[in-house]
Write a protein that holds these residues in place. Sequence first.
Motif, PDB file in Angstrom:
ATOM      1  N   VAL A  70      55.201  58.460  24.969  1.00 28.36           N
ATOM      2  CA  VAL A  70      54.291  58.656  25.903  1.00 28.36           C
ATOM      3  C   VAL A  70      54.119  59.891  26.736  1.00 28.36           C
ATOM      4  O   VAL A  70      55.300  60.407  27.296  1.00 28.36           O
ATOM      5  N   GLU A  71      53.269  60.586  26.891  1.00 28.06           N
ATOM      6  CA  GLU A  71      53.154  62.019  27.260  1.00 28.06           C
ATOM      7  C   GLU A  71      53.467  62.040  29.005  1.00 28.06           C
ATOM      8  O   GLU A  71      54.374  63.032  29.100  1.00 28.06           O
TER       9      GLU A  71
ATOM     10  N   ARG B 169      52.499  68.057  24.869  1.00 25.10           N
ATOM     11  CA  ARG B 169      51.252  67.937  23.852  1.00 25.10           C
ATOM     12  C   ARG B 169      51.623  68.846  22.545  1.00 25.10           C
ATOM     13  O   ARG B 169      51.625  68.423  21.609  1.00 25.10           O
TER      14      ARG B 169
ATOM     15  N   GLY C  18      47.645  57.374  21.008  1.00 21.00           N
ATOM     16  CA  GLY C  18      48.688  58.330  21.471  1.00 21.00           C
ATOM     17  C   GLY C  18      49.852  58.763  20.101  1.00 21.00           C
ATOM     18  O   GLY C  18      49.373  58.719  19.166  1.00 21.00           O
TER      19      GLY C  18
END
Length: 215
Positions: free
Chosen positions: A30-31, A46, A65
Amino acid sequence: MSTTTAVDRVAATLREQILDGGLPAGTRLVEADLVTTHGAARHTVRAALRTLADEGLVTIQRNRGASVAGLDADAILALYELRAALEVEAAHLALAKHGDRLPPSVHQSAEVLRRACSRARPTWSTVSRAHADLHSTIVRAARSPRIEAVHDRLSAQTRLFLLYVRPYYTFERLGDEHVQLVADIERDGPDVLRRHLRAAAGTVFDGAVARERSG
């Protein structure tokens, strides 16, 4: 002056976590969580994920994602075919260019792997790197820059593959088998290496097929 960028640092940390087994296949990346964990900007995270996706270690899907990539049966077979094509030909060239022997660098790499495996408490990261280095050293002994360049691009996937081999090997067996592999290549020729790669791929392939059927 160091040329390491923030993207490189985040990618390197995640790469080692994946290849050491700390982030198993399917783990979501999860960014927002990675931004907090690594103290990095979202665009840095990213870019790092895209780098790992290019290496085959991360899967990025639209609207879903990123997650840690795995190796299914098709991927295992494809990786084996490419590694065999590159490494077996490299072994042919290495023997031809060194008087039907492998150079000292290959024997030294095999010994480094054996010692890493025979420690009282072997660490997987050290063993994994030593294993990858041995196979890379065989390729470098061919003195073929193009083969070496293509093989280098497989290094992350090769270490990922070794994670799947891990349940079937003890450290001692892994070290001893690769020392013997080097000796057998010199004695019996490069096809020994093909059989070695095929046996490992076959073991992992059978396991992957079983998992896919049970899933």
